[in-house]
Scaffold this motif. Structure first.
Motif, PDB file in Angstrom:
ATOM      1  N   LEU A  82       0.828  -1.208   0.000  1.00 61.06           N
ATOM      2  CA  LEU A  82       0.000   0.000   0.000  1.00 61.06           C
ATOM      3  C   LEU A  82       0.862   1.258   0.000  1.00 61.06           C
ATOM      4  O   LEU A  82       1.764   1.405   0.819  1.00 61.06           O
ATOM      5  N   LEU A  83       0.529   2.113  -0.963  1.00 61.14           N
ATOM      6  CA  LEU A  83       1.159   3.432  -0.996  1.00 61.14           C
ATOM      7  C   LEU A  83       0.121   4.399  -0.469  1.00 61.14           C
ATOM      8  O   LEU A  83      -0.997   4.463  -0.997  1.00 61.14           O
ATOM      9  N   GLN A  84       0.447   5.110   0.581  1.00 57.34           N
ATOM     10  CA  GLN A  84      -0.504   6.129   1.039  1.00 57.34           C
ATOM     11  C   GLN A  84       0.192   7.478   0.945  1.00 57.34           C
ATOM     12  O   GLN A  84       1.403   7.577   1.079  1.00 57.34           O
ATOM     13  N   GLY A  85      -0.604   8.487   0.688  1.00 59.19           N
ATOM     14  CA  GLY A  85      -0.035   9.826   0.607  1.00 59.19           C
ATOM     15  C   GLY A  85       0.307  10.298   2.002  1.00 59.19           C
ATOM     16  O   GLY A  85       0.695   9.506   2.854  1.00 59.19           O
ATOM     17  N   ILE A  88     -10.478   5.125   8.020  1.00 60.77           N
ATOM     18  CA  ILE A  88     -11.420   6.119   8.546  1.00 60.77           C
ATOM     19  C   ILE A  88     -11.405   7.352   7.628  1.00 60.77           C
ATOM     20  O   ILE A  88     -10.528   7.499   6.783  1.00 60.77           O
ATOM     21  N   THR A  89     -12.401   8.208   7.835  1.00 65.96           N
ATOM     22  CA  THR A  89     -12.507   9.409   6.997  1.00 65.96           C
ATOM     23  C   THR A  89     -12.115  10.632   7.820  1.00 65.96           C
ATOM     24  O   THR A  89     -11.961  10.547   9.038  1.00 65.96           O
ATOM     25  N   ASN A  90     -11.937  11.738   7.145  1.00 68.49           N
ATOM     26  CA  ASN A  90     -11.710  12.980   7.888  1.00 68.49           C
ATOM     27  C   ASN A  90     -12.395  14.134   7.168  1.00 68.49           C
ATOM     28  O   ASN A  90     -12.731  14.037   5.984  1.00 68.49           O
ATOM     29  N   ALA A  91     -12.619  15.212   7.904  1.00 68.60           N
ATOM     30  CA  ALA A  91     -13.433  16.305   7.372  1.00 68.60           C
ATOM     31  C   ALA A  91     -12.607  17.328   6.595  1.00 68.60           C
ATOM     32  O   ALA A  91     -13.138  18.056   5.761  1.00 68.60           O
ATOM     33  N   GLU A  92     -11.320  17.367   6.875  1.00 69.16           N
ATOM     34  CA  GLU A  92     -10.514  18.483   6.355  1.00 69.16           C
ATOM     35  C   GLU A  92     -10.057  18.277   4.918  1.00 69.16           C
ATOM     36  O   GLU A  92     -10.032  19.184   4.115  1.00 69.16           O
ATOM     37  N   GLN A  93      -9.596  17.076   4.612  1.00 72.73           N
ATOM     38  CA  GLN A  93      -8.975  16.894   3.298  1.00 72.73           C
ATOM     39  C   GLN A  93      -9.297  15.520   2.733  1.00 72.73           C
ATOM     40  O   GLN A  93      -9.647  14.605   3.461  1.00 72.73           O
ATOM     41  N   SER A  94      -9.163  15.400   1.420  1.00 78.75           N
ATOM     42  CA  SER A  94      -9.370  14.086   0.835  1.00 78.75           C
ATOM     43  C   SER A  94      -8.127  13.243   1.094  1.00 78.75           C
ATOM     44  O   SER A  94      -7.040  13.764   1.356  1.00 78.75           O
ATOM     45  N   ARG A  95      -8.307  11.930   1.042  1.00 71.60           N
ATOM     46  CA  ARG A  95      -7.177  11.012   1.246  1.00 71.60           C
ATOM     47  C   ARG A  95      -7.125  10.058   0.075  1.00 71.60           C
ATOM     48  O   ARG A  95      -8.161   9.660  -0.474  1.00 71.60           O
ATOM     49  N   MET A  96      -5.909   9.693  -0.294  1.00 72.95           N
ATOM     50  CA  MET A  96      -5.762   8.771  -1.410  1.00 72.95           C
ATOM     51  C   MET A  96      -4.823   7.651  -0.987  1.00 72.95           C
ATOM     52  O   MET A  96      -3.831   7.901  -0.290  1.00 72.95           O
ATOM     53  N   SER A  97      -5.129   6.440  -1.374  1.00 67.64           N
ATOM     54  CA  SER A  97      -4.202   5.343  -1.119  1.00 67.64           C
ATOM     55  C   SER A  97      -4.269   4.392  -2.306  1.00 67.64           C
ATOM     56  O   SER A  97      -5.292   4.337  -3.003  1.00 67.64           O
ATOM     57  N   ILE A  98      -3.181   3.698  -2.538  1.00 66.85           N
ATOM     58  CA  ILE A  98      -3.138   2.747  -3.661  1.00 66.85           C
ATOM     59  C   ILE A  98      -2.725   1.387  -3.105  1.00 66.85           C
ATOM     60  O   ILE A  98      -1.594   1.209  -2.656  1.00 66.85           O
ATOM     61  N   ALA A  99      -3.685   0.474  -3.084  1.00 68.89           N
ATOM     62  CA  ALA A  99      -3.443  -0.861  -2.513  1.00 68.89           C
ATOM     63  C   ALA A  99      -3.277  -1.847  -3.662  1.00 68.89           C
ATOM     64  O   ALA A  99      -4.115  -1.899  -4.560  1.00 68.89           O
ATOM     65  N   THR A 100      -2.201  -2.615  -3.626  1.00 70.03           N
ATOM     66  CA  THR A 100      -1.955  -3.591  -4.695  1.00 70.03           C
ATOM     67  C   THR A 100      -1.879  -4.978  -4.081  1.00 70.03           C
ATOM     68  O   THR A 100      -1.139  -5.210  -3.123  1.00 70.03           O
ATOM     69  N   PHE A 101      -2.667  -5.875  -4.639  1.00 72.45           N
ATOM     70  CA  PHE A 101      -2.885  -7.179  -4.018  1.00 72.45           C
ATOM     71  C   PHE A 101      -2.076  -8.271  -4.719  1.00 72.45           C
ATOM     72  O   PHE A 101      -2.145  -8.404  -5.936  1.00 72.45           O
ATOM     73  N   ILE A 102      -1.335  -9.033  -3.926  1.00 69.09           N
ATOM     74  CA  ILE A 102      -0.614 -10.196  -4.450  1.00 69.09           C
ATOM     75  C   ILE A 102      -1.412 -11.419  -4.001  1.00 69.09           C
ATOM     76  O   ILE A 102      -1.501 -11.704  -2.803  1.00 69.09           O
ATOM     77  N   GLN A 103      -1.985 -12.099  -4.986  1.00 63.52           N
ATOM     78  CA  GLN A 103      -2.928 -13.174  -4.654  1.00 63.52           C
ATOM     79  C   GLN A 103      -2.606 -14.448  -5.413  1.00 63.52           C
ATOM     80  O   GLN A 103      -2.041 -14.394  -6.499  1.00 63.52           O
TER      81      GLN A 103
END
Ligand code: OGA
Ligand code: NI
Length: 333
Positions: A215-218, A265-280
């Protein structure tokens, strides 16, 4: 795409979670997630830390992992650009067909009763040659960014799986082939600012089904793991990739490594982005506890099963690991 979450200035009722599942004000947690440096220490130290993280929390972050900082930032940049496109330009990718190699969807959740505060662009990304033709043309540098990211991440996943195998005392290539054979898929998760984060979740509690997720999170927090009934934040570390163990890793290791339950979870101030890559595993893959990891004293916990069958259970049970694997448990006499 029926609506955009960005348009709501109050939380619609069908996004409100039952009180017990909502985020609580968490006190600063005294547990922290290990950050493992893949360049600055001995091989044995790295193997040991990866294994320990798997035995206890089921998650860790890696730094100095060989993925260029520019490759990661470019991937984040084009992803943000995608979600900033005018609604109609994004919405051409909207689909409810789960088998499309590229599909945009929103507000999945618990059987149409409660919805997650999330938009998601799902893309099959590796092997690159099989999927590049389907990736969005707009923004214009998305295809190059995804290609570089996919190639880098494949290398990293091979490295991590080799280290895990070694730590378990298995052959370094143990996870090659069917066990990691499904084309790599990414979820580009976009969590818009939420008018009332105390009522909603970006993603509810679940365990990823496969071997590992990268997972890459900002720089916006939101990921939490469940450990001993306590939610612990996995805060962003610059240039790190989060690695969480999925349920098949727990099964193959006969319970030694933990497939971790997590949520966003969410937050009120800013948007959040994450990129999850699955090895299956590939759907044809046969899953079983590794033979070298069970013995007379340490009996296998699961019977061998087809990953396809597990995955059907997983979808039906909304990511609940216990229910998904229940039919494959070796029952005690
Ligand atoms: C997922 C996931 C967490 C996050 O996509 O499976 O758990 O931080 N994402 O967005
Ligand atoms: Ni997940």
């Amino acid at each position: 795409m029926p609506v955009s979450l960005l348009e709501y200035d109050t939380v619609p009722e069908n996004y409100v979670f039952p009180p017990g599942e909502r985020q609580k004000k968490v006190k600063a947690s005294n547990k922290s997630i290990p950050v493992i440096d893949l360049a600055g220490q001995t091989h044995d130290e790295i193997v040991n830390q990866i294994l320990e993280a798997g035995k206890h929390l089921g998650i860790f972050q890696v730094v100095n992992h060989g993925m260029g900082s520019n490759v990661m930032s470019e991937m984040m940049r084009v992803s943000k650009e995608f979600f900033n496109l005018p609604f109609d330009e994004r919405a051409i990718h909207y689909s409810e067909d789960l088998y499309k190699p590229v599909r945009l969807f929103t507000s999945t959740g618990v059987h149409d009763i409660v919805h997650f505060w999330r938009d998601c662009l799902r893309m099959s990304i590796y092997p690159v040659e099989d999927f590049k033709q389907y990736w969005p043309e707009n923004p214009s540098n998305l295809k190059d960014a995804v290609e570089n990211y996919a190639r880098g991440l494949r290398n990293l996943s091979t490295t991590v799986l080799g280290l895990v195998a070694e730590g378990l005392g298995l052959h370094q290539n143990y996870f090659d082939g069917d066990l990691s054979g499904e084309p790599m898929a990414s979820h580009i998760n976009f969590y818009p600012p939420c008018p009332d984060p105390s009522l909603t979740l970006g993603l509810g509690k679940h365990c990823d089904p496969g071997l590992i997720t990268l997972l890459l999170q900002g720089n916006v927090s939101g990921l939490q793991i469940l450990h001993n009934d306590e939610w612990i934040a996995v805060d962003p570390v610059p240039d790190a990739i989060v690695v969480n163990y999925g349920h098949q890793m727990e099964i193959v290791s006969n319970g030694m490594l933990k497939g971790v339950n997590h949520r966003a979870i969410t937050n009120a101030e800013q948007s959040r982005m994450s990129i999850a890559t699955f090895i299956q595993p590939s759907k044809e893959g046969l899953i079983a506890p590794a033979e070298a990891l069970h013995s007379e004293k340490n009996q296998p916990i699961y019977k061998p099963f087809d990953y396809r069958e597990y995955f059907g259970n997983y979808v039906a049970n909304l990511g609940d690991k216990e229910k998904s694997a229940e039919p494959f448990l070796v029952k005690c006499a």
